[in-house]
Design a protein around this motif. Structure first.
Motif, short mmCIF file in Angstrom:
data_model
loop_
_atom_site.label_atom_id
_atom_site.label_comp_id
_atom_site.label_asym_id
_atom_site.label_seq_id
_atom_site.Cartn_x
_atom_site.Cartn_y
_atom_site.Cartn_z
N ALA A 70 -14.36 -27.10 -51.17
CA ALA A 70 -14.40 -26.67 -52.36
C ALA A 70 -15.44 -27.70 -53.15
CB ALA A 70 -13.32 -26.42 -53.16
N LEU A 71 -15.25 -28.77 -53.00
CA LEU A 71 -16.11 -29.96 -53.90
C LEU A 71 -17.27 -30.16 -53.32
CD1 LEU A 71 -13.18 -32.28 -55.21
CD2 LEU A 71 -14.16 -30.10 -56.48
N GLY A 72 -17.62 -29.82 -52.08
CA GLY A 72 -18.74 -30.43 -51.39
C GLY A 72 -18.80 -31.69 -50.93
N VAL A 73 -17.66 -32.26 -50.64
CA VAL A 73 -17.61 -33.80 -50.41
C VAL A 73 -16.93 -33.87 -48.85
CG1 VAL A 73 -17.72 -34.38 -52.58
CG2 VAL A 73 -15.66 -34.20 -51.73
N SER A 74 -16.73 -35.04 -48.53
CA SER A 74 -15.98 -35.00 -47.25
C SER A 74 -14.62 -35.19 -47.46
CB SER A 74 -16.45 -36.26 -46.53
OG SER A 74 -15.94 -37.36 -47.03
N GLY A 108 -5.65 -43.00 -57.03
CA GLY A 108 -4.83 -42.51 -58.29
C GLY A 108 -5.97 -41.46 -59.07
N ASN A 109 -7.26 -41.16 -58.66
CA ASN A 109 -7.89 -40.56 -59.39
C ASN A 109 -7.75 -38.91 -59.37
OD1 ASN A 109 -9.02 -42.78 -60.34
ND2 ASN A 109 -10.59 -42.83 -58.63
N LEU A 110 -7.02 -38.73 -58.18
CA LEU A 110 -6.57 -37.25 -57.87
C LEU A 110 -5.27 -36.86 -57.52
CD1 LEU A 110 -8.34 -34.50 -57.70
CD2 LEU A 110 -8.72 -35.06 -55.16
N ALA A 111 -4.51 -36.24 -58.37
CA ALA A 111 -3.04 -35.99 -57.95
C ALA A 111 -2.77 -35.02 -56.98
CB ALA A 111 -2.49 -35.49 -59.34
N TYR A 112 -1.48 -35.28 -56.34
CA TYR A 112 -1.37 -34.25 -55.46
C TYR A 112 0.00 -34.12 -55.06
CZ TYR A 112 -0.57 -38.77 -52.63
OH TYR A 112 -0.46 -40.19 -52.24
N CYS A 113 0.80 -33.24 -54.28
CA CYS A 113 2.08 -33.31 -53.88
C CYS A 113 2.17 -33.16 -52.52
CB CYS A 113 2.51 -32.07 -54.81
SG CYS A 113 1.70 -30.68 -54.35
N CYS A 114 3.15 -33.11 -51.86
CA CYS A 114 3.67 -33.28 -50.64
C CYS A 114 4.66 -32.29 -50.07
CB CYS A 114 3.85 -34.63 -50.02
SG CYS A 114 2.43 -35.76 -50.06
N LEU A 150 -7.82 -29.99 -59.44
CA LEU A 150 -9.24 -30.04 -59.03
C LEU A 150 -9.95 -29.58 -60.29
CD1 LEU A 150 -9.04 -28.20 -55.43
CD2 LEU A 150 -9.55 -30.49 -56.05
N VAL A 151 -9.47 -28.56 -61.11
CA VAL A 151 -10.24 -28.25 -62.22
C VAL A 151 -10.47 -29.55 -63.22
CG1 VAL A 151 -10.49 -26.75 -63.97
CG2 VAL A 151 -9.98 -25.99 -61.88
N ARG A 152 -9.29 -30.12 -63.51
CA ARG A 152 -9.35 -31.36 -64.22
C ARG A 152 -10.38 -32.61 -63.59
NH1 ARG A 152 -8.58 -36.24 -64.40
NH2 ARG A 152 -8.01 -36.21 -62.12
N TYR A 153 -10.35 -32.90 -62.41
CA TYR A 153 -10.96 -33.54 -61.73
C TYR A 153 -12.21 -33.50 -61.91
CZ TYR A 153 -13.01 -36.98 -58.10
OH TYR A 153 -13.69 -37.93 -57.59
N LEU A 154 -12.89 -32.08 -61.68
CA LEU A 154 -14.23 -31.65 -61.82
C LEU A 154 -14.74 -32.08 -63.24
CD1 LEU A 154 -14.95 -28.58 -59.70
CD2 LEU A 154 -15.81 -30.81 -59.41
N LYS A 155 -13.81 -31.46 -64.18
CA LYS A 155 -14.34 -31.78 -65.69
C LYS A 155 -14.65 -33.21 -66.04
CE LYS A 155 -12.47 -27.13 -67.59
NZ LYS A 155 -11.38 -26.80 -68.47
N SER A 156 -13.52 -34.09 -65.47
CA SER A 156 -13.79 -35.43 -66.06
C SER A 156 -14.90 -35.89 -65.18
CB SER A 156 -12.43 -36.16 -65.41
OG SER A 156 -12.07 -36.37 -64.16
N SER A 157 -15.02 -35.43 -64.04
CA SER A 157 -16.29 -36.32 -63.24
C SER A 157 -17.55 -35.55 -64.23
CB SER A 157 -16.47 -35.59 -61.89
OG SER A 157 -15.33 -36.12 -61.25
N ILE A 158 -17.74 -34.60 -64.50
CA ILE A 158 -18.90 -33.98 -65.16
C ILE A 158 -19.06 -34.70 -66.77
CG2 ILE A 158 -19.80 -32.06 -66.53
CD1 ILE A 158 -18.67 -30.61 -64.30
#
Length: 78
Positions: A31-35, A46-52, A64-72
């Motif tokens: 979705a993000l176009g990365v590996s 710790g830059n991307l939150a996740y759950c297990c 993912l939306v938050r990460y994209l906005k902060s990266s932009i």
């Protein structure tokens, strides 16, 4: 010709594709176009939150939306 049994399958496929609440590492990377390794690295730092749930690392859609906005914003403001 489409039967009655095919219709629910197609609607489930559409729900999976666009209305997922969380993505696994491979799907998030696509979705993000990365590996996938980049996603794992961001999670480890710790830059991307996740759950297990059930032992699988899943990234919520809102994260993912938050990460994209902060990266932009980081790119725009240098």
């Amino acid at each position: 010709m489409e039967t009655q049994n095919d219709a629910p399958e197609k609607s489930k496929e559409n729900l999976r594709a666009r209305d997922k609440l969380a993505y696994n590492v491979k799907e998030a990377a696509a979705a993000l176009g990365v590996s996938p390794w980049y996603i794992r690295d961001e999670m480890a730092h710790g830059n991307l939150a996740y759950c297990c749930p059930r032992g699988r690392k899943m990234i919520p859609r809102w994260e993912l939306v938050r990460y994209l906005k902060s990266s932009i914003e980081e790119v725009q403001h240098g």
